[in-house]
Each structure stands twice: as structure tokens, then as C-alpha cells.
Design a protein around this motif. Structure first.
Motif, PDB file in Angstrom:
ATOM      1  N   GLY A 101      16.334   7.416  -0.831  1.00  0.00           N
ATOM      2  CA  GLY A 101      15.118   7.321  -1.413  1.00  0.00           C
ATOM      3  C   GLY A 101      14.778   6.442  -2.394  1.00  0.00           C
ATOM      4  N   GLY A 102      13.708   5.971  -2.020  1.00  0.00           N
ATOM      5  CA  GLY A 102      13.104   4.720  -3.092  1.00  0.00           C
ATOM      6  C   GLY A 102      13.891   3.366  -3.122  1.00  0.00           C
ATOM      7  N   GLU A 149      11.727  12.953  -5.611  1.00  0.00           N
ATOM      8  CA  GLU A 149      11.988  14.185  -4.791  1.00  0.00           C
ATOM      9  C   GLU A 149      11.457  15.203  -5.331  1.00  0.00           C
ATOM     10  N   GLN A 162       7.885  11.272   9.470  1.00  0.00           N
ATOM     11  CA  GLN A 162       8.296   9.822   9.439  1.00  0.00           C
ATOM     12  C   GLN A 162       8.187   9.528   7.784  1.00  0.00           C
ATOM     13  N   LEU A 163       7.162   9.630   7.149  1.00  0.00           N
ATOM     14  CA  LEU A 163       6.856   8.973   5.708  1.00  0.00           C
ATOM     15  C   LEU A 163       7.486  10.013   4.986  1.00  0.00           C
ATOM     16  N   LYS A 164       7.506  11.264   5.114  1.00  0.00           N
ATOM     17  CA  LYS A 164       8.194  12.275   4.178  1.00  0.00           C
ATOM     18  C   LYS A 164       9.566  11.861   4.094  1.00  0.00           C
ATOM     19  N   GLU A 165      10.149  11.567   5.195  1.00  0.00           N
ATOM     20  CA  GLU A 165      11.840  11.599   5.338  1.00  0.00           C
ATOM     21  C   GLU A 165      12.115  10.259   4.602  1.00  0.00           C
ATOM     22  N   LEU A 166      11.090   9.377   4.573  1.00  0.00           N
ATOM     23  CA  LEU A 166      11.300   7.972   3.881  1.00  0.00           C
ATOM     24  C   LEU A 166      10.835   8.017   2.344  1.00  0.00           C
ATOM     25  N   HIS A 167      10.551   9.236   2.008  1.00  0.00           N
ATOM     26  CA  HIS A 167      10.188   9.399   0.713  1.00  0.00           C
ATOM     27  C   HIS A 167       8.846   8.417   0.084  1.00  0.00           C
ATOM     28  N   LEU A 168       8.044   8.217   1.057  1.00  0.00           N
ATOM     29  CA  LEU A 168       6.783   7.223   0.810  1.00  0.00           C
ATOM     30  C   LEU A 168       5.646   7.924   0.982  1.00  0.00           C
ATOM     31  N   GLN A 169       4.786   7.448   0.455  1.00  0.00           N
ATOM     32  CA  GLN A 169       3.277   7.930   0.563  1.00  0.00           C
ATOM     33  C   GLN A 169       2.513   6.890   0.679  1.00  0.00           C
ATOM     34  N   VAL A 170       1.394   6.593   1.737  1.00  0.00           N
ATOM     35  CA  VAL A 170       0.519   5.629   1.591  1.00  0.00           C
ATOM     36  C   VAL A 170      -0.676   5.720   0.751  1.00  0.00           C
ATOM     37  N   HIS A 213       0.908  -1.298   0.034  1.00  0.00           N
ATOM     38  CA  HIS A 213       0.113   0.007  -0.109  1.00  0.00           C
ATOM     39  C   HIS A 213       0.827   1.103   0.132  1.00  0.00           C
ATOM     40  N   LEU A 214       1.974   1.178  -0.452  1.00  0.00           N
ATOM     41  CA  LEU A 214       2.940   2.223  -0.708  1.00  0.00           C
ATOM     42  C   LEU A 214       3.014   2.858  -1.892  1.00  0.00           C
ATOM     43  N   GLN A 215       3.583   4.119  -2.070  1.00  0.00           N
ATOM     44  CA  GLN A 215       4.197   4.611  -3.274  1.00  0.00           C
ATOM     45  C   GLN A 215       5.449   5.649  -2.977  1.00  0.00           C
ATOM     46  N   VAL A 216       6.345   5.256  -3.858  1.00  0.00           N
ATOM     47  CA  VAL A 216       7.609   6.214  -3.572  1.00  0.00           C
ATOM     48  C   VAL A 216       7.459   7.439  -4.269  1.00  0.00           C
ATOM     49  N   LYS A 217       7.717   8.414  -3.464  1.00  0.00           N
ATOM     50  CA  LYS A 217       7.629   9.950  -3.867  1.00  0.00           C
ATOM     51  C   LYS A 217       9.086  10.345  -4.557  1.00  0.00           C
ATOM     52  N   PRO A 243      12.155   0.531   4.435  1.00  0.00           N
ATOM     53  CA  PRO A 243      12.671   1.880   3.474  1.00  0.00           C
ATOM     54  C   PRO A 243      13.834   2.573   4.210  1.00  0.00           C
TER      55      PRO A 243
END
Lengths: 583, 583
Positions: free
Chosen positions: B186-187, A582, B571-579, A576-580, B181
Motif C-alpha cells: 500500500g502506498g 490503512e 478497486q481504488l480501495k484495494e489499491l489504497h487510493l482515493q481520487v 489527482h490521487l491521495q494515498v489512504k 499502484p
């Protein structure tokens, strides 16, 4: 079994036996009609010998063996004509009658010898080859032995090793957590433990009054040299104890290590308060193998017209014995040292106590011989010594002088790696205050108990309250630290409040622990040791990386397996994740 | 120390001593002028006694103690008037002179006794209370002891314990990985190890010819009963060995456990091929504590006009000794059992071998007494026995009959928990074929070597090739499994090709291992044991959860700490992730 003996096993008593050896080719030497092969395994090296007269075909085969080929050799043990006293097997060699190559080898990217020509990155990339080198083998053997001795000692002292979970819960306190997305619970995450702190406290509440675990811990920190994102702790906790019981028990563990591994009987560990350590050494982990204690000079040197001293909160120095003869160049190097950004001093003042009893300082313009003589009294210096002085804000200047003291101590050969000077640093402050925000942070962690007689100042003057917290320090290395914990719900709540948690936040993150305090929590405390660091101390080298089989580099990357790496879109989708990208 | 003795320590010899005890209140009893408190800790229970005549205030205080209060009691050891032979400390009690309450306790949500009234979910939520119960304490002690004995035995056999990393690399082979992650990259992601398989092979290539590790492993599986997302293995590997060496070594480990923990000398473990195990027991982990081996009946029962048998690929049965007297209801229960979706048979045919020598079967319409007598000869049945027969496709019907055999064996009391029947199952197939896609999967893992004499069929008939793979089975439980590995780059490449990896995929995921094969790889092999399962076997209960201090439930959730849970946006932002919200 493809071998009857190891390559470290055969002795003169084995002469005449038919044996099978297997291992790696360390090197081959052609000596006229003879070819000799040094065969290596974890246990040692044994010489194989091949005679062109006796078996030409076999001998040619041996001559074709390259470094690091894996072979099995069958033959008879014979006494060597020219013995090699450097090898434990040096009295014998094998007259080989049959040779099997299990695997050939390409030429390794660096030489597999005690001293190698491989750079760090290359050796990390081919770690399995680096691991063949004797220094690394020795380190990992030491680590194995330390782990065994830990378990032996703690088991004999009624400690139970209990495994705690690795998939736990993220908490914002302390360093950053590594997190693990849950596939089954979309949008939710586990966290990897920074330490099993709360679990070991729950074990105490569960009645397991002596717990330990050699356990991996994880911290997602911006890596500095010699930090690893995963590292190993000896994690321990005891119930129904006071601080002194914990110190005695784990002083016992460390003495056990020294006895078993170095054959050294350590004396009782002295205790030093945090305040003393900072005032006398400028560090909460002083290297006490040598003196050079801090001498505070405010009374002696201020109000003499030297602005640098007059404006300073603290003027403090150390006396380097026998260093008065240091050259201008050496003194300049010291100044350069303290001016490095990592140390951060503006400059360094020195005063030589000359052999003829006179003084030569870098501030002769401001201080006459008489005044410099009063410095000498303060420092208790003798002719031939060198006084080194820094000035500035107390906390900063102490840290700077600590660096200088360690550097000069090293230069003077006072930091003997074969000498061990342990101590306990005790009475740490409960909180440290953020200089910018004024916020209080737990110096150890939020579960550490305040000194009972200072409880009353928790709200009015938190910065003045000391904790039942302690560190074990040897030779300037902090090997472990711990505390007596809070076991009372109300006090724990108060701690969280002072640390800026709302009641809701405290409950969401640590509700399970505070809930547990409702059902009969015993007084308890413990300690955690850095296992990698203990291994490095006993191994006598600085880098913990040399004591970890498969370490990561300073960027947290495993160069050998090339990790971290991208995962498939399918995996991301399942999580359920997506890589953002930069932004 | 808040105590001078534990609650399990005092004996008649201690009478007269002044002691301090600390622990939890198990219960209090008021008997006229006396109050008795059972004080409990990890080591036992000691009775405290308070007399209202001697100290009214103290006695009233004792009367107010509730269950699970944590207290310290000081007093004198005296001989008890009425001794309790059930307690090791039952000869004495403490005449308490001073009592301190460390922590009161609310009434626990379930009773903390050997048999508790708490449901599983409640006990998981308050695991720290459940852990106070003696059965769990006993289990964790056993686990501690098993870990110690593992290390003792393996260290004595020259094995080194070497820690391998937990932050590794995701590979799509086998079960799903948990991933971690990376904030710094990132990614990109680390993965948690499903086992340290490739690392232990690299250690062999690195020359560490006997490695072990008690290590946590992680699998993101859809959980079934008694599976845990994290579990513990005894992971082992040896170099320069053949299959027989591995079997001998680890048979030695298991015998050591039985000797040390149960005082039992196990005989040599028999070996059974996978093919035999499937034909004789319908399982690759047969419970050999009892017979009831499979009897194949095709020759005897087909072409007699009974369509179910005639159409079946396999007709196979077992003989339940002495069960001819089972009632209609019992037989119906058997039919219901095999028809359960987890078993999946259409129906069950039975034939009673009556005490008078006649037969009564569920297919009397198709088989006369003579014919049933020929069944009896095949089964070698005696009067009083019950023959149970299934028919269908070979693989399916064997699995069904395995379930039935285990069930009936249990009903007949043939699965004695105090009896131990170990064996090695050997010669597993190298591949298993997906019934739907026809793809081949590695039955053990892709690093397992084929039998040397069957190498030629790898391409032409992969399904027929056996592997140098083996499982240790005791009482129908697979405790461990392993194989001799491939140590040749070309063979490993061929394996990956057969498994459907492109060369690029193989290189991206396992390039580091195949690269390592270029630099001298020794022949090697190993085994991994399920440590939780070994503990459960020795503890004599079925659920591994009872041997894990802080287990997760079937949904992979830790009910006590409430994990997994959401993490902060930061935390999500630091991990370059989006749920991604569910679509």
C-alpha cells in the motif's frame, strides 16, 4: 573494439596470432614463476599466462587481479603445455604482453560458478551478478532461441506479428488488473492487459487472419510460488478456422521447437477430453509420461462394511508397479503426503500385492484375501505391486489422487525429464460453477464459444455445456490454451447474461467488441502459450524465474531496484490521487 | 479450415479446380442475368460469379449481400471472359455453387477503400474497420517485416534479445513516468519504463555483451501531434566497444533494412558534429537531401546602418536556387511562415538575384547593388536565385532558419521522398543549460560519458564538455540515438552531482546501478531506435499513427475502447487510493 576475439573463440589454428581479449577474471593461479588467469566472457573462458621471468611488473599486476575484475589483455596465442580438454579453448593460452584493468571488483557476495553459495534473496538483489553464472546464461540463450524459432515458424505460416497496446481498459472479468492513473484525465485509469484477447479478436475482424505476438501480460494476483505479476505469452489468433485447424497449426509450432532445439521428432499429439482426463488422471493437465491411471472401485469395495468406502461418492486408486516392497516408513510418508493441507485427504488405504500372490492391506479387518484379489483384478496388478486407494467426494478425491499419482510416479522414477509426452486436452466445460454462490464463471474466458450442438442447453443447463476450448499439455505442464471464439453479437450478449453481467455492464466494458461484431466478423479462434513456461520445459528445470532476466520475488517485489516504492507528493498530486493510510 | 485458398491466390493454372474462399464482400454488381461479387481478404480480391439462369435462388442470395458481409463461397475456378489486369487474380473467377453467410454487416460508418471518406476520429473509433483498408494493411505488414529483419540481422551479429521488466521504479529524471499502484504494498508504486536504459546497462555488467530488444516504452508527456504515450523502440547495447564500433554496427542494421526492404545499397553514412549541424543547418537532425546550407553574414551586412542586422547576434541566410521569380504573394507567404508562433521570427529579409544580374531586396533602402552583390558572393548565388535572411540571437535564429530552409526546400521539390540521405550527428554537448534557472540537464541522459579529453572541464565549465553521444538521422528524421555510457562509480556520482542530485537522491534512485559498478563493469554503449518512426520512414508517410495497430489520439485516449476510464470504488480501495476532486 576493445577485443579482437571473444574468450570462447581461440583454437590451435590461432597459434602465433596477436590478439586482444576482454572479459571478467574467473580466477588467478600462481604457480611458481608463472601466473595464470582464467578470463571469462559470454562465449567461454581463455587462459592468460604471465611469466615472472619475462615481465616481472606485468606478472605482479596479474597477481593482484581479483575475481570479477574486468580487464583487457593483449598477447600472443601459444599452444598450452598441459591442455585442458574441458575447455573449448583448452589447447591454447595467451602469453600476455599488456594488461589493462577496465574495472576492479569488490569480492562478490556469492561465488559466480555453476553451483553458487548464494541464497535466493541475495541472488535476486545482485541479479546482475547471478546473470553471469553459466546456468542463467544458458537459460536466456535458450529463451532467445525459442523466441526466434517462434517468429520463424509463424512468419513462414503467414502469421503477422502485430503489437497491441499496453495501456488499455480495466475489466472486472478474470484476475485483478494493474491500473495506471491518467494525469491528463483526472480520476480515470488505464489498465495493463491480462492478455491482448479482445485486441486480437478485433484484428481478426479487421481482416488480419493470422496474428501472433510475443507479448507481456500482467495479473495482479496474490502471488504463489513461481507466479510472476508480469509474464510473457506467445499470443496467437486465426480466422476462418475450426478447432482442428488451430490444433494442427500449433502442434506444428511445438514440433518445430522440439525439432530445432532438441533434435526430437515428436509424434502426433493424442487428444483427450476434459472428462476423460479428470476420470483417468484427476487433472486437466495429466502427466502422460507414465500410466498409473485411475481405477474406480465403487462396485468392488462398497457395501463390504467399511464405512469410509461405503460413505464415499468415489473410491478410486492407482497401482504403483513394483512398490509392494516399500517399507512401513515409506508408506507412512505417503499417508503424510496425502494428509498435507495442500492435498487434503483424510487418509490413504494401501494394499500390497505380495510376491507370493497374497495381499497385505491397511484394511485387512474389512477385506479378506478373496476380496483383495478382486481389487487386484480391477487394478490389473501383479505380484510386487502396490495399490493405493482414496475415497471421498468425486472432484476432491480425484485431485488428491492426482497429487499422489504424481508423487509416487516421481518416487518410482517414471517422470523422466528427457522424455516428452504431449497431448491436447479438449472439450472443456464452458462454465465452472462457484460452489458457494452457485454463480457461473467462464472456465476459459467469456469469449469462448459453446459446442454448436449444445447451444440449446445454454440457458437450461449451462453447467453441462462444453466449449470449443483446448489446452496443450506436455509432461503434466499446461503450456498453452485457447478456444474458438464467439463471433456473433447475440450469442456474446447471451454469454454475458449467463455470467451475470447486466446489459449496461457488458456494454460499458465490451461494447467495442460487440459493436465490431456488427460489421462482419469472421469465425475465429486462437491460443496463447506461456512463454516462460515453455522455456522452463525446454531448459529442464521447474522455476520460470530462472528464465526471466529480472524477475520479481513472491511478494511482487524487485529486490534489485527496490520496487515498488513511494513516489513524490508532487507526482501524486499531478495524478489527482491521495494515498489512504490503512484504517 | 473454412477455405481452401485465399482471395489472392488463384491463377489461370487453377482453372477447373473446386475451391472454397472466405472473406469480406468488397462490392456486388448486378449485370443483367449475372451477379458479380468481389470477395476480399488480407491477400487480395477474387471475383465470384452467379448466374440467374443456372441457379436463381443462389443468385438472389448473392444480390442481397451488402458491403463487408463475411461469406464463404464454394465453386469452380473458371477463366474470365473480360480479364482484369489490375488484379493478380484477374484472369479467373469462381462460378459459385454454394454460399454461406458467416456474418452480415451493417453499412460501415466510412468506406473501406484505399481512399476513405472517414475523418480521423471516426476511423480511430472504428479502428478495426480502418485496419481493413489496404494502406493500413500494407503499413502493418511493413512493420512486421522490419521487426523480423531487425531480429535476423542482430541475431546474426550475436545479439541476444532479452526481455526487461515493465513494472519498474519511478525516477524523476527525464519525462514523466506512468506509475502503477501496488495493491500488495500500500502506498507504493511501480513505474512503466521510459526505456530499459538501466536494465540494459546491468545486462552489460552481467556479461551479456550484445543485447537488443524490440520493446514498448512509456512517457507521460503533454502530447504533441504524432506523439504516443506508448511507443516502440529497438533498444540495443554492446560491451567492450568504443563509439565507432556502435556506429558501424547500427549503420549496418540500417543498410540491411534498406537492402532487404527497398533493394537499395546505401553508401557509408557521413558524420557531422553537433556544432557543424547547428551552424550549417540550424538543426541537430538536418535534412541533407538538399543543400541550402546556412551562410553567416555578420561580416558582410553589419555596420551598414540597418539596425535589425546591426543589433543581431547572428545574421544568417539560405539561398533558394531558381526562386528569384517568386511572386510578391509567395514572398509574403514566406514572411507569414517565419512569423508563425511555432517559428517565431520577427520578419524575413529577401534579396532576389535577378536574371539580368541586378538585385532586388526588401532592404534596398540600406543596401545598394554593390553591397547586395557582396551578399551574392557570400551565398554563391546565381542569377535567378533568391537569398533569404534572418537575424537575431544565434540559437533562436538558427532554429527559425532551419524551419524556413525545410519549408522552402519542400516548395522547391528538393525533399524527394524516394531519396535517402543518412548521416550520423556526433559530439553532442553533455549538458544543456536551462535558460531560466541556469541548471544543467543531461542532453542525452545522465549515464552518458563525457569525451575523455574534456573530463577536466566537468566542474569548471560543464556547458563546454562534449559527450560520446550520437544520433542517426535520415532525411531530417532522427531515427535513433545513443551514447557510450559511464561505467565508473565515481564519474557517475560526479555526473549526478552536476545534475543537482544529492548523494541520497542519487543513491535512492540509481543506487542499484552504481552498486553494480563496484563488481566489474565493462566499457559499454548503445543506441535506441524509434521503431514506429523507422516504419513511417520506410512506408513513406509522416504519421507514426498509421503504423500502430491501435494508436491513441493526441489526448492519450483510445477512442475505440474508450480508455482511460473510471475504475470501481472497490478497486481504488484495494489499491489504497482515493481520487482527489479538482480544487
Amino acid at each position: 573494439m576493445h577485443r579482437s576475439h571473444t574468450c570462447g573463440e581461440l583454437r590451435i589454428e590461432n597459434v602465433g596470432q596477436e590478439v586482444n581479449l576482454a572479459g571478467w577474471v574467473q580466477r588467478t593461479r600462481d604457480m611458481g614463476g608463472m601466473t595464470f588467469v582464467d578470463l571469462r566472457d559470454r562465449y567461454g573462458i581463455t587462459q592468460l599466462s604471465f611469466s615472472i621471468d619475462e615481465n616481472e611488473k606485468l606478472c605482479s599486476k596479474a597477481r593482484k587481479l581479483g575475481r570479477e575484475f574486468v580487464v583487457k589483455a593483449t598477447g600472443k596465442v601459444v599452444e598450452r603445455e598441459s591442455k585442458n580438454p574441458k575447455l573449448e579453448t583448452g589447447d591454447v593460452e595467451i602469453l600476455v604482453t599488456s594488461l589493462k584493468v577496465f574495472s576492479p571488483s569488490e569480492v562478490p557476495p556469492f561465488t559466480i560458478e555453476d553451483e553458487t553459495d548464494g541464497g535466493e534473496e541475495l541472488r535476486m538483489r545482485y541479479r546482475y551478478l547471478d546473470l553471469r553464472r553459466k546456468p542463467l546464461l544458458k537459460n536466456l540463450k535458450l529463451r532467445h532461441q525459442l523466441a526466434l524459432e517462434t517468429r520463424k515458424f509463424l512468419d513462414q505460416n503467414e502469421f503477422m506479428e502485430i503489437e497491441t497496446p499496453y495501456l488499455i481498459k480495466s475489466t472486472p472479468e478474470g484476475a485483478r488488473d494493474f491500473v495506471v492513473p491518467s494525469r491528463m484525465h483526472g480520476g480515470e485509469f488505464y489498465a495493463l492487459p491480462q492478455s491482448p484477447q479482445t485486441f486480437k479478436q478485433l484484428l481478426m475482424i479487421g481482416g488480419y487472419d493470422r496474428y501472433f505476438q510475443i507479448v507481456r501480460c500482467f495479473r495482479d494476483e496474490d502471488l504463489r510460488a513461481d507466479r510472476q505479476p508480469e509474464f510473457t505469452q506467445i499470443d496467437c489468433e486465426m480466422a476462418f478456422v475450426e478447432q482442428e485447424d488451430v490444433l494442427q497449426t500449433f502442434e506444428g509450432l511445438m514440433k518445430h521447437f522440439f525439432k530445432e532445439i532438441k533434435g526430437v521428432d515428436l509424434p502426433e499429439f493424442p487428444r483427450m477430453t476434459y472428462a476423460d482426463a479428470m476420470a483417468r488422471f484427476g487433472s486437466d493437465k495429466p502427466d502422460t509420461r507414465f500410466g498409473m491411471e485411475f481405477v474406480e472401485l465403487n462396485d468392488t469395495v462398497q457395501k463390504k462394511g467399511f464405512k469410509v468406502f461405503d460413505d464415499a461418492e468415489l473410491v478410486v486408486g492407482v497401482c504403483a508397479e513394483g512398490a509392494a516392497g516399500w517399507s512401513r516408513k515409506q508408506l507412512d510418508a505417503l499417508t503424510d503426503f496425502v494428509r498435507r493441507p495442500q492435498v487434503g485427504a483424510q487418509g490413504l488405504i494401501y494394499c500390497k500385492h505380495n510376491e507370493d500372490g497374497t495381499f497385505k492391506s491397511s484394511v485387512d479387518k474389512f477385506f479378506d484375501q478373496n476380496q483383495l484379489n478382486s481389487w487386484a483384478s480391477k487394478f490389473d496388478s501383479k505380484p510386487g505391486d502396490l495399490m493405493l486407494v482414496l475415497a471421498g467426494p468425486t472432484n476432491k478425491v480425484r485431485k488428491q489422487l492426482n497429487e499422489l499419482r504424481l508423487y509416487v510416479g516421481g518416487e518410482l522414477g517414471l517422470r523422466n525429464p528427457d522424455e516428452y509426452s504431449p497431448l491436447w486436452v479438449v472439450d472443456f466445460p464452458l462454465f465452472e460453477q462457484d460452489e458457494e454462490t452457485g454463480d457461473f464463471h467462464a472456465m476459459h474466458h467469456p469469449f469462448t464459444s459453446p459446442k454448436a450442438d449444445q447451444m440449446g442447453f445454454l440457458e437450461s443447463s449451462p453447467g453441462s455445456v462444453n466449449a470449443n476450448a483446448y489446452d496443450m499439455v506436455i509432461n503434466g505442464v499446461e503450456l498453452g490454451g485457447g478456444s474458438i471464439r464467439i463471433h456473433d453479437e447475440e450469442l456474446q450478449k447471451q454469454m454475458f447474461r449467463i455470467l451475470g453481467f447486466s446489459d449496461e455492464e457488458a456494454k460499458a466494458q465490451f461494447g467495442f467488441l460487440m459493436g465490431a461484431f456488427k460489421y462482419g466478423a469472421p469465425p475465429h479462434g486462437g491460443i496463447a502459450f506461456g512463454f516462460d513456461r515453455i522455456a522452463a520445459l525446454f531448459g529442464g528445470t521447474d522455476s520460470i524465474r530462472d528464465y526471466i532476466a529480472f524477475p520479481k520475488n513472491n511478494a511482487g517485489r524487485d529486490l534489485m531496484i527496490d520496487s515498488p516504492s513511494e513516489i513524490s507528493d508532487e507526482q501524486l498530486k499531478e495524478l489527482h490521487l491521495q494515498v489512504k493510510s490503512e484504517s
